[in-house]
Design a protein around this motif. Sequence first.
Motif, PDB file in Angstrom:
ATOM      1  N   ASN A  28     -20.213  -0.508   1.745  1.00  0.00           N
ATOM      2  CA  ASN A  28     -21.444  -1.279   1.793  1.00  0.00           C
ATOM      3  C   ASN A  28     -22.564  -0.341   2.250  1.00  0.00           C
ATOM      4  N   PRO A  29     -23.643  -0.194   1.466  1.00  0.00           N
ATOM      5  CA  PRO A  29     -24.740   0.695   1.874  1.00  0.00           C
ATOM      6  C   PRO A  29     -25.344   0.296   3.220  1.00  0.00           C
ATOM      7  N   MET A  30     -25.161  -0.954   3.624  1.00  0.00           N
ATOM      8  CA  MET A  30     -25.723  -1.407   4.900  1.00  0.00           C
ATOM      9  C   MET A  30     -24.914  -0.904   6.090  1.00  0.00           C
ATOM     10  N   ASP A  31     -23.725  -0.324   5.855  1.00  0.00           N
ATOM     11  CA  ASP A  31     -22.925   0.232   6.950  1.00  0.00           C
ATOM     12  C   ASP A  31     -23.660   1.361   7.669  1.00  0.00           C
ATOM     13  N   LYS A  32     -24.585   2.009   6.994  1.00  0.00           N
ATOM     14  CA  LYS A  32     -25.333   3.103   7.626  1.00  0.00           C
ATOM     15  C   LYS A  32     -26.168   2.622   8.807  1.00  0.00           C
ATOM     16  N   PHE A  70     -34.096  -5.364   6.567  1.00  0.00           N
ATOM     17  CA  PHE A  70     -33.753  -4.207   5.745  1.00  0.00           C
ATOM     18  C   PHE A  70     -32.830  -4.668   4.621  1.00  0.00           C
ATOM     19  N   ALA A  71     -33.007  -4.094   3.431  1.00  0.00           N
ATOM     20  CA  ALA A  71     -32.144  -4.423   2.294  1.00  0.00           C
ATOM     21  C   ALA A  71     -31.912  -3.168   1.462  1.00  0.00           C
ATOM     22  N   TRP A  72     -30.763  -3.125   0.783  1.00  0.00           N
ATOM     23  CA  TRP A  72     -30.459  -2.050  -0.155  1.00  0.00           C
ATOM     24  C   TRP A  72     -30.895  -2.504  -1.528  1.00  0.00           C
ATOM     25  N   ASP A  73     -31.753  -1.721  -2.179  1.00  0.00           N
ATOM     26  CA  ASP A  73     -32.204  -2.000  -3.535  1.00  0.00           C
ATOM     27  C   ASP A  73     -31.291  -1.215  -4.479  1.00  0.00           C
ATOM     28  N   GLU A  74     -30.313  -1.904  -5.019  1.00  0.00           N
ATOM     29  CA  GLU A  74     -29.300  -1.262  -5.873  1.00  0.00           C
ATOM     30  C   GLU A  74     -29.930  -0.599  -7.099  1.00  0.00           C
ATOM     31  N   ASN A  76     -27.596   9.765  11.840  1.00  0.00           N
ATOM     32  CA  ASN A  76     -28.224   9.308  13.083  1.00  0.00           C
ATOM     33  C   ASN A  76     -29.722   9.076  12.965  1.00  0.00           C
ATOM     34  N   THR A  77     -30.294   9.184  11.762  1.00  0.00           N
ATOM     35  CA  THR A  77     -31.747   9.081  11.633  1.00  0.00           C
ATOM     36  C   THR A  77     -32.143   8.292  10.387  1.00  0.00           C
ATOM     37  N   LEU A  78     -32.912   7.235  10.608  1.00  0.00           N
ATOM     38  CA  LEU A  78     -33.480   6.436   9.537  1.00  0.00           C
ATOM     39  C   LEU A  78     -34.984   6.691   9.514  1.00  0.00           C
TER      40      LEU A  78
END
Length: 151
Positions: free
Chosen positions: A9-13, A72-76, A103-105
Amino acid sequence: MEIMSEELNPMDKFNFLLGTWKLHYKVPKSHFSDVDIGEGEGEFKRILNNQYVTFDYSAKLSNSEGAAYAIFAWDEKSQIYRYWWFEDSGEFMKATCNFINENTLCLNWHNSLLVQTFSRIENGNILLEMRYPSNKNDYEIILEVVFTKKE
């Protein structure tokens, strides 16, 4: 060729941000504001089948107070993270985001020149920095918030 049934899941980051935090604000003097300090509380959590991460917070500084809600959302389709921020004053903004490491967004705010980062620092704390381009070929920090995990 077998397709993996369990995709990451890209949201795991966002996992390093999840939880409830005490917020310590430091606002340096800039053309946006005078020097200020303050405290607040915030929470990052997953919602809707782990497809989104929300950030809900409130803060009280010497000269102001407020609250905001963000998602926040992942835009596939575009392969990028998106961010929507809604403040209790009625202000709202959006940004596109990218993890520059685990560690950085980093967020680039639309319709402005602001850049914001959430970085994991020592003791698992998070440092939020909001920056604005200065005329010295650099970015000046206009907001700094240290997140300390609440027990």
